[in-house]
Design a protein around this motif. Structure first.
Motif, PDB file in Angstrom:
ATOM      1  N   VAL A  25       0.420 -33.963 -35.181  1.00  0.00           N
ATOM      2  CA  VAL A  25       0.386 -33.506 -33.787  1.00  0.00           C
ATOM      3  C   VAL A  25       1.351 -32.337 -33.617  1.00  0.00           C
ATOM      4  O   VAL A  25       2.494 -32.394 -34.064  1.00  0.00           O
ATOM      5  CB  VAL A  25       0.751 -34.665 -32.835  1.00  0.00           C
ATOM      6  N   GLY A  26       0.891 -31.281 -32.942  1.00  0.00           N
ATOM      7  CA  GLY A  26       1.689 -30.050 -32.856  1.00  0.00           C
ATOM      8  C   GLY A  26       2.779 -30.059 -31.803  1.00  0.00           C
ATOM      9  O   GLY A  26       3.826 -29.433 -31.976  1.00  0.00           O
ATOM     10  N   THR A  27       2.547 -30.760 -30.685  1.00  0.00           N
ATOM     11  CA  THR A  27       3.521 -30.829 -29.597  1.00  0.00           C
ATOM     12  C   THR A  27       3.646 -32.266 -29.124  1.00  0.00           C
ATOM     13  O   THR A  27       2.634 -32.904 -28.822  1.00  0.00           O
ATOM     14  CB  THR A  27       3.082 -29.967 -28.391  1.00  0.00           C
ATOM     15  N   THR A  54       8.711 -30.855 -40.208  1.00  0.00           N
ATOM     16  CA  THR A  54       7.300 -31.020 -39.831  1.00  0.00           C
ATOM     17  C   THR A  54       6.948 -29.864 -38.889  1.00  0.00           C
ATOM     18  O   THR A  54       7.839 -29.229 -38.332  1.00  0.00           O
ATOM     19  CB  THR A  54       7.044 -32.353 -39.092  1.00  0.00           C
ATOM     20  N   PRO A  55       5.663 -29.602 -38.698  1.00  0.00           N
ATOM     21  CA  PRO A  55       5.277 -28.532 -37.761  1.00  0.00           C
ATOM     22  C   PRO A  55       5.379 -28.962 -36.296  1.00  0.00           C
ATOM     23  O   PRO A  55       5.111 -28.160 -35.404  1.00  0.00           O
ATOM     24  CB  PRO A  55       3.815 -28.245 -38.122  1.00  0.00           C
ATOM     25  N   THR A  56       5.755 -30.207 -36.032  1.00  0.00           N
ATOM     26  CA  THR A  56       5.741 -30.728 -34.664  1.00  0.00           C
ATOM     27  C   THR A  56       6.852 -30.130 -33.810  1.00  0.00           C
ATOM     28  O   THR A  56       8.019 -30.148 -34.204  1.00  0.00           O
ATOM     29  CB  THR A  56       5.890 -32.264 -34.681  1.00  0.00           C
ATOM     30  N   LYS A  57       6.459 -29.609 -32.646  1.00  0.00           N
ATOM     31  CA  LYS A  57       7.429 -29.143 -31.655  1.00  0.00           C
ATOM     32  C   LYS A  57       7.795 -30.331 -30.765  1.00  0.00           C
ATOM     33  O   LYS A  57       6.905 -30.987 -30.212  1.00  0.00           O
ATOM     34  CB  LYS A  57       6.828 -28.017 -30.801  1.00  0.00           C
ATOM     35  N   LEU A  58       9.083 -30.607 -30.635  1.00  0.00           N
ATOM     36  CA  LEU A  58       9.544 -31.727 -29.818  1.00  0.00           C
ATOM     37  C   LEU A  58      10.059 -31.210 -28.482  1.00  0.00           C
ATOM     38  O   LEU A  58      10.965 -30.378 -28.433  1.00  0.00           O
ATOM     39  CB  LEU A  58      10.661 -32.494 -30.534  1.00  0.00           C
ATOM     40  N   ILE A  59       9.473 -31.709 -27.393  1.00  0.00           N
ATOM     41  CA  ILE A  59       9.904 -31.347 -26.048  1.00  0.00           C
ATOM     42  C   ILE A  59      10.696 -32.514 -25.470  1.00  0.00           C
ATOM     43  O   ILE A  59      10.225 -33.652 -25.454  1.00  0.00           O
ATOM     44  CB  ILE A  59       8.692 -31.016 -25.153  1.00  0.00           C
ATOM     45  N   ALA A  70      22.335 -30.930 -28.791  1.00  0.00           N
ATOM     46  CA  ALA A  70      21.697 -31.358 -30.045  1.00  0.00           C
ATOM     47  C   ALA A  70      20.925 -30.236 -30.729  1.00  0.00           C
ATOM     48  O   ALA A  70      20.474 -30.393 -31.865  1.00  0.00           O
ATOM     49  CB  ALA A  70      20.762 -32.540 -29.781  1.00  0.00           C
ATOM     50  N   GLY A  71      20.748 -29.120 -30.030  1.00  0.00           N
ATOM     51  CA  GLY A  71      20.043 -27.994 -30.640  1.00  0.00           C
ATOM     52  C   GLY A  71      18.532 -28.055 -30.511  1.00  0.00           C
ATOM     53  O   GLY A  71      17.804 -27.495 -31.331  1.00  0.00           O
ATOM     54  N   ALA A  72      18.044 -28.746 -29.470  1.00  0.00           N
ATOM     55  CA  ALA A  72      16.598 -28.768 -29.225  1.00  0.00           C
ATOM     56  C   ALA A  72      16.127 -27.374 -28.818  1.00  0.00           C
ATOM     57  O   ALA A  72      16.926 -26.525 -28.409  1.00  0.00           O
ATOM     58  CB  ALA A  72      16.267 -29.778 -28.133  1.00  0.00           C
ATOM     59  N   GLN A  73      14.823 -27.152 -28.918  1.00  0.00           N
ATOM     60  CA  GLN A  73      14.253 -25.843 -28.561  1.00  0.00           C
ATOM     61  C   GLN A  73      13.386 -25.892 -27.306  1.00  0.00           C
ATOM     62  O   GLN A  73      13.080 -24.850 -26.729  1.00  0.00           O
ATOM     63  CB  GLN A  73      13.415 -25.313 -29.730  1.00  0.00           C
ATOM     64  N   HIS A  74      12.972 -27.107 -26.917  1.00  0.00           N
ATOM     65  CA  HIS A  74      11.988 -27.231 -25.849  1.00  0.00           C
ATOM     66  C   HIS A  74      12.411 -28.304 -24.848  1.00  0.00           C
ATOM     67  O   HIS A  74      12.866 -29.382 -25.251  1.00  0.00           O
ATOM     68  CB  HIS A  74      10.616 -27.576 -26.423  1.00  0.00           C
ATOM     69  N   LEU A  75      12.198 -28.023 -23.554  1.00  0.00           N
ATOM     70  CA  LEU A  75      12.650 -28.905 -22.486  1.00  0.00           C
ATOM     71  C   LEU A  75      11.556 -29.019 -21.425  1.00  0.00           C
ATOM     72  O   LEU A  75      10.848 -28.058 -21.138  1.00  0.00           O
ATOM     73  CB  LEU A  75      13.921 -28.323 -21.855  1.00  0.00           C
ATOM     74  N   HIS A  76      11.447 -30.219 -20.838  1.00  0.00           N
ATOM     75  CA  HIS A  76      10.561 -30.413 -19.691  1.00  0.00           C
ATOM     76  C   HIS A  76      11.343 -31.094 -18.581  1.00  0.00           C
ATOM     77  O   HIS A  76      12.037 -32.086 -18.826  1.00  0.00           O
ATOM     78  CB  HIS A  76       9.348 -31.280 -20.054  1.00  0.00           C
ATOM     79  N   THR A  96      12.801 -23.338 -24.277  1.00  0.00           N
ATOM     80  CA  THR A  96      11.622 -23.146 -23.438  1.00  0.00           C
ATOM     81  C   THR A  96      11.676 -24.190 -22.335  1.00  0.00           C
ATOM     82  O   THR A  96      12.291 -25.250 -22.486  1.00  0.00           O
ATOM     83  CB  THR A  96      10.318 -23.314 -24.237  1.00  0.00           C
ATOM     84  N   LEU A  97      10.998 -23.918 -21.221  1.00  0.00           N
ATOM     85  CA  LEU A  97      11.077 -24.808 -20.067  1.00  0.00           C
ATOM     86  C   LEU A  97       9.691 -25.071 -19.497  1.00  0.00           C
ATOM     87  O   LEU A  97       8.979 -24.143 -19.120  1.00  0.00           O
ATOM     88  CB  LEU A  97      11.976 -24.179 -18.987  1.00  0.00           C
ATOM     89  N   GLY A  98       9.331 -26.341 -19.429  1.00  0.00           N
ATOM     90  CA  GLY A  98       8.116 -26.768 -18.733  1.00  0.00           C
ATOM     91  C   GLY A  98       8.506 -27.542 -17.491  1.00  0.00           C
ATOM     92  O   GLY A  98       9.517 -28.246 -17.480  1.00  0.00           O
ATOM     93  N   LEU A  99       7.710 -27.408 -16.423  1.00  0.00           N
ATOM     94  CA  LEU A  99       8.047 -28.048 -15.149  1.00  0.00           C
ATOM     95  C   LEU A  99       6.861 -28.810 -14.576  1.00  0.00           C
ATOM     96  O   LEU A  99       5.718 -28.342 -14.647  1.00  0.00           O
ATOM     97  CB  LEU A  99       8.491 -26.990 -14.130  1.00  0.00           C
ATOM     98  N   SER A 100       7.144 -29.970 -14.000  1.00  0.00           N
ATOM     99  CA  SER A 100       6.119 -30.773 -13.330  1.00  0.00           C
ATOM    100  C   SER A 100       5.896 -30.277 -11.904  1.00  0.00           C
ATOM    101  O   SER A 100       6.854 -29.884 -11.224  1.00  0.00           O
ATOM    102  CB  SER A 100       6.551 -32.239 -13.263  1.00  0.00           C
ATOM    103  N   THR A 101       4.642 -30.323 -11.447  1.00  0.00           N
ATOM    104  CA  THR A 101       4.329 -30.008 -10.048  1.00  0.00           C
ATOM    105  C   THR A 101       3.284 -30.989  -9.535  1.00  0.00           C
ATOM    106  O   THR A 101       2.425 -31.460 -10.299  1.00  0.00           O
ATOM    107  CB  THR A 101       3.786 -28.577  -9.872  1.00  0.00           C
ATOM    108  N   HIS A 102       3.375 -31.288  -8.230  1.00  0.00           N
ATOM    109  CA  HIS A 102       2.430 -32.205  -7.602  1.00  0.00           C
ATOM    110  C   HIS A 102       1.861 -31.676  -6.295  1.00  0.00           C
ATOM    111  O   HIS A 102       0.885 -32.218  -5.783  1.00  0.00           O
ATOM    112  CB  HIS A 102       3.113 -33.545  -7.323  1.00  0.00           C
ATOM    113  N   ASP A 103       2.490 -30.656  -5.721  1.00  0.00           N
ATOM    114  CA  ASP A 103       1.991 -30.099  -4.457  1.00  0.00           C
ATOM    115  C   ASP A 103       2.409 -28.634  -4.346  1.00  0.00           C
ATOM    116  O   ASP A 103       3.078 -28.092  -5.232  1.00  0.00           O
ATOM    117  CB  ASP A 103       2.469 -30.927  -3.258  1.00  0.00           C
ATOM    118  N   ASP A 104       2.012 -28.000  -3.248  1.00  0.00           N
ATOM    119  CA  ASP A 104       2.251 -26.561  -3.077  1.00  0.00           C
ATOM    120  C   ASP A 104       3.735 -26.210  -3.105  1.00  0.00           C
ATOM    121  O   ASP A 104       4.138 -25.218  -3.724  1.00  0.00           O
ATOM    122  CB  ASP A 104       1.647 -26.079  -1.753  1.00  0.00           C
ATOM    123  N   ALA A 105       4.535 -27.011  -2.427  1.00  0.00           N
ATOM    124  CA  ALA A 105       5.975 -26.711  -2.372  1.00  0.00           C
ATOM    125  C   ALA A 105       6.590 -26.788  -3.765  1.00  0.00           C
ATOM    126  O   ALA A 105       7.415 -25.945  -4.145  1.00  0.00           O
ATOM    127  CB  ALA A 105       6.676 -27.683  -1.422  1.00  0.00           C
TER     128      ALA A 105
END
Length: 202
Positions: A25-27, A54-59, A70-76, A96-105
């Motif tokens: 699994v890649g991500t 491994t090729p797996t990116k850990l978020i 800890a030296g991670a590369q990806h965050l959510h 890198t940064l991923g963000l959750s959204t549920h509504d317009d605001a």
């Protein structure tokens, strides 16, 4: 590959991280709740060790300080986590940064943070956690994709492999999957089926 990969499992333990990495699994996102700082740092350190070579990116979900140390590369981050996080510190650490959204605001808040991807959910009813937000439905994916433009859009919440075609057609760049893997009677076979599906669509 796009970031995150089109098949994007979310799991809550090192054992699952190792299992998914071994399947190619890649991500993978590690989402474990309610840990103190020491336990979070240990978990993130162990999880990074599990995907090393491994090729797996850990978020990493939520624990941004532990991710930096800890030296991670990806965050959510969810919206509550985002409100308390130091975005400048996260960006300067190169995560890198991923963000959750549920509504317009929440979408406006997320876009202002200039994330690397945006997640929309829950698309369908989900039993894993009580949600403050009603299911978004598939048409919302198309609307959100128009609004986020070139930012990758991740659909999450109650999605099974059988619905993936429809979700991608609606405009999602990636599908985050939880129970369709972790609660499946044969998780390894299900993961392989997902990987085969997204490989065909690549």
């Amino acid at each position: 590959m796009p970031y995150p990969d089109r098949f994007y499992p979310v799991v809550d333990s090192i054992a699952w991280v190792k299992r998914l990495a071994a399947l190619g699994v890649g991500t993978v996102q590690l989402r474990a709740k309610d840990l103190d700082d020491g336990a979070a740092l240990q978990l993130v350190t162990d999880a990074l060790a599990a995907v090393k070579d491994t090729p797996t990116k850990l978020i990493i979900n939520d624990y941004w300080r532990a991710a930096i140390v800890a030296g991670a590369q990806h965050l959510h981050l969810g919206q509550e986590d985002l409100a308390e996080a130091d975005l400048a510190e996260i960006k300067s650490a190169g995560l890198t940064l991923g963000l959750s959204t549920h509504d317009d605001a929440e979408l406006e808040t997320a876009l202002a943070a200039k994330p690397d991807y945006i997640a929309l959910g829950p698309i369908f009813p989900t039993t894993l956690k009580s949600m403050r937000f009603a299911p978004q439905g598939v048409p919302k994916i198309t609307e959100w994709k128009k609004r986020v433009g070139n930012i990758p859009l991740v659909a999450i919440g109650g999605i099974k492999l059988e619905q993936a075609e429809e979700i991608f057609a609606a405009g999602a760049d990636s599908i985050a999957v939880v129970s369709d893997v972790t609660q499946n009677p044969d998780p390894d076979a299900r993961v392989r089926a997902w990987l085969d599906f997204v490989a065909e669509k690549a």
